[in-house]
Design a protein around this motif. Sequence first.
Motif, PDB file in Angstrom:
ATOM      1  N   LYS A  30      13.479 -13.856  -0.996  1.00 41.55           N
ATOM      2  CA  LYS A  30      12.370 -13.054  -0.462  1.00 41.55           C
ATOM      3  C   LYS A  30      11.905 -11.953  -1.411  1.00 41.55           C
ATOM      4  N   GLY A  31      12.762 -11.538  -2.348  1.00 44.36           N
ATOM      5  CA  GLY A  31      12.375 -10.471  -3.259  1.00 44.36           C
ATOM      6  C   GLY A  31      13.581  -9.766  -3.839  1.00 44.36           C
ATOM      7  N   GLU A  32      13.348  -8.518  -4.256  1.00 48.38           N
ATOM      8  CA  GLU A  32      14.396  -7.740  -4.905  1.00 48.38           C
ATOM      9  C   GLU A  32      14.415  -6.331  -4.323  1.00 48.38           C
ATOM     10  N   LEU A  33      15.626  -5.832  -4.023  1.00 42.23           N
ATOM     11  CA  LEU A  33      15.802  -4.487  -3.497  1.00 42.23           C
ATOM     12  C   LEU A  33      16.951  -3.806  -4.223  1.00 42.23           C
ATOM     13  N   SER A  34      16.923  -2.476  -4.215  1.00 41.23           N
ATOM     14  CA  SER A  34      18.032  -1.721  -4.793  1.00 41.23           C
ATOM     15  C   SER A  34      18.306  -0.506  -3.919  1.00 41.23           C
ATOM     16  N   PHE A  35      19.535   0.003  -4.024  1.00 42.91           N
ATOM     17  CA  PHE A  35      19.948   1.172  -3.252  1.00 42.91           C
ATOM     18  C   PHE A  35      20.815   2.045  -4.146  1.00 42.91           C
ATOM     19  N   ILE A  72      23.848  -1.308   2.001  1.00 44.53           N
ATOM     20  CA  ILE A  72      24.088  -2.422   1.080  1.00 44.53           C
ATOM     21  C   ILE A  72      24.005  -3.750   1.833  1.00 44.53           C
ATOM     22  N   LYS A  73      24.577  -3.795   3.030  1.00 42.98           N
ATOM     23  CA  LYS A  73      24.506  -5.010   3.849  1.00 42.98           C
ATOM     24  C   LYS A  73      23.056  -5.339   4.187  1.00 42.98           C
ATOM     25  N   ASN A  74      22.256  -4.321   4.497  1.00 45.17           N
ATOM     26  CA  ASN A  74      20.851  -4.541   4.843  1.00 45.17           C
ATOM     27  C   ASN A  74      20.044  -5.078   3.670  1.00 45.17           C
ATOM     28  N   ILE A  75      20.304  -4.596   2.444  1.00 45.88           N
ATOM     29  CA  ILE A  75      19.534  -5.132   1.314  1.00 45.88           C
ATOM     30  C   ILE A  75      19.960  -6.561   1.003  1.00 45.88           C
ATOM     31  N   MET A  76      21.226  -6.895   1.217  1.00 46.50           N
ATOM     32  CA  MET A  76      21.686  -8.282   1.003  1.00 46.50           C
ATOM     33  C   MET A  76      21.006  -9.221   1.991  1.00 46.50           C
ATOM     34  N   TYR A  77      20.979  -8.827   3.263  1.00 50.32           N
ATOM     35  CA  TYR A  77      20.356  -9.654   4.294  1.00 50.32           C
ATOM     36  C   TYR A  77      18.832  -9.693   4.118  1.00 50.32           C
ATOM     37  N   VAL A  79      16.904  -9.480   1.339  1.00 47.95           N
ATOM     38  CA  VAL A  79      16.393 -10.323   0.256  1.00 47.95           C
ATOM     39  C   VAL A  79      16.661 -11.802   0.527  1.00 47.95           C
ATOM     40  N   LYS A  80      17.594 -12.101   1.423  1.00 49.72           N
ATOM     41  CA  LYS A  80      17.883 -13.500   1.750  1.00 49.72           C
ATOM     42  C   LYS A  80      16.973 -14.005   2.869  1.00 49.72           C
ATOM     43  N   ASP A  81      16.989 -13.324   4.020  1.00 47.61           N
ATOM     44  CA  ASP A  81      16.263 -13.791   5.196  1.00 47.61           C
ATOM     45  C   ASP A  81      15.081 -12.907   5.590  1.00 47.61           C
ATOM     46  N   GLY A  82      15.145 -11.633   5.311  1.00 45.44           N
ATOM     47  CA  GLY A  82      14.110 -10.708   5.738  1.00 45.44           C
ATOM     48  C   GLY A  82      14.359 -10.221   7.156  1.00 45.44           C
ATOM     49  N   PHE A  83      13.595  -9.236   7.583  1.00 45.68           N
ATOM     50  CA  PHE A  83      13.728  -8.655   8.906  1.00 45.68           C
ATOM     51  C   PHE A  83      12.431  -8.834   9.673  1.00 45.68           C
ATOM     52  N   GLU A  84      12.535  -8.816  10.997  1.00 45.48           N
ATOM     53  CA  GLU A  84      11.360  -9.018  11.834  1.00 45.48           C
ATOM     54  C   GLU A  84      11.496  -8.194  13.102  1.00 45.48           C
ATOM     55  N   LYS A  85      10.411  -7.554  13.505  1.00 47.51           N
ATOM     56  CA  LYS A  85      10.345  -6.842  14.776  1.00 47.51           C
ATOM     57  C   LYS A  85       9.177  -7.425  15.552  1.00 47.51           C
ATOM     58  N   ARG A  86       9.416  -7.715  16.815  1.00 48.87           N
ATOM     59  CA  ARG A  86       8.366  -8.240  17.686  1.00 48.87           C
ATOM     60  C   ARG A  86       8.000  -7.179  18.715  1.00 48.87           C
ATOM     61  N   ILE A 136      11.179  -7.231   3.906  1.00 51.09           N
ATOM     62  CA  ILE A 136      12.550  -7.310   3.406  1.00 51.09           C
ATOM     63  C   ILE A 136      13.291  -5.984   3.524  1.00 51.09           C
ATOM     64  N   ASN A 137      12.573  -4.894   3.727  1.00 44.76           N
ATOM     65  CA  ASN A 137      13.193  -3.577   3.834  1.00 44.76           C
ATOM     66  C   ASN A 137      13.302  -3.195   5.309  1.00 44.76           C
ATOM     67  N   TRP A 138      14.544  -3.110   5.809  1.00 48.78           N
ATOM     68  CA  TRP A 138      14.805  -2.818   7.218  1.00 48.78           C
ATOM     69  C   TRP A 138      14.205  -1.487   7.645  1.00 48.78           C
ATOM     70  N   GLN A 139      14.343  -0.475   6.822  1.00 54.53           N
ATOM     71  CA  GLN A 139      13.829   0.850   7.164  1.00 54.53           C
ATOM     72  C   GLN A 139      12.313   0.829   7.275  1.00 54.53           C
ATOM     73  N   GLN A 140      11.659   0.152   6.339  1.00 56.14           N
ATOM     74  CA  GLN A 140      10.198   0.116   6.319  1.00 56.14           C
ATOM     75  C   GLN A 140       9.645  -0.668   7.509  1.00 56.14           C
ATOM     76  N   VAL A 141      10.279  -1.779   7.864  1.00 50.48           N
ATOM     77  CA  VAL A 141       9.847  -2.569   9.017  1.00 50.48           C
ATOM     78  C   VAL A 141       9.982  -1.746  10.298  1.00 50.48           C
ATOM     79  N   GLY A 142      11.097  -1.051  10.461  1.00 49.63           N
ATOM     80  CA  GLY A 142      11.303  -0.210  11.635  1.00 49.63           C
ATOM     81  C   GLY A 142      10.344   0.957  11.703  1.00 49.63           C
ATOM     82  N   GLN A 143      10.016   1.539  10.547  1.00 46.54           N
ATOM     83  CA  GLN A 143       9.084   2.667  10.504  1.00 46.54           C
ATOM     84  C   GLN A 143       7.684   2.231  10.924  1.00 46.54           C
TER      85      GLN A 143
END
Length: 177
Positions: A30-35, A72-77, A79-86, A136-143
């Motif tokens: 899905k992309g690349e992230l760093s922390f 770290i767990k969130n960036i691993m998940y 970039v692999k699957d991504g996050f979704e909020k409905r 792909i960024n959990w914080q950004q999707v939630g915001q």
Amino acid sequence: MSRIGKKPVLVPEGVTAVVEGQVVKAKGAKGELSFIVSDEVFVGLEDNVVTVMPRNQSKDARSKWGMSRTMIKNIMYGVKDGFEKRMEINGVGYRAAMQGKNLELSLGFSHEVVYQVPIGVTVSVPKPTEIIISGINWQQVGQVAAEIRKYRAPEPYKGKGIKYVNERLVRKEGKKK
């Protein structure tokens, strides 16, 4: 001891992780992230397993230990699957539509509410009363989800407004004669 911090983070298949000092980078489909991990926490990578430990037993180091492991767990998940909020919209005449890259909301105001979707987040509207936010960024999707919900939070009497799909509303009883 942090129950969350003690658990190692497994690097999923299809994801490459690199630890350079205090920077953890993950690259996947899905992309690349760093922390950037705090200096009070040690991060190590061995055999596709990332371990996180506090450098000392100070309260500050222990409080950042579990948070660092979760990030770290969130960036691993991510970039692999991504996050979704409905989210779903309840109310007569309340609806959503995509207008180019902007989300247009009709929420009972005298004007349309136009929300500019930030870069890195995808918003789709499969039905006029349903919004799907992904990235792909959990914080950004939630915001983004929180900002959209803030325009018209669900009210407790009829439940009109924008709510998360899995959110349970506490309903109040109306007036009695």
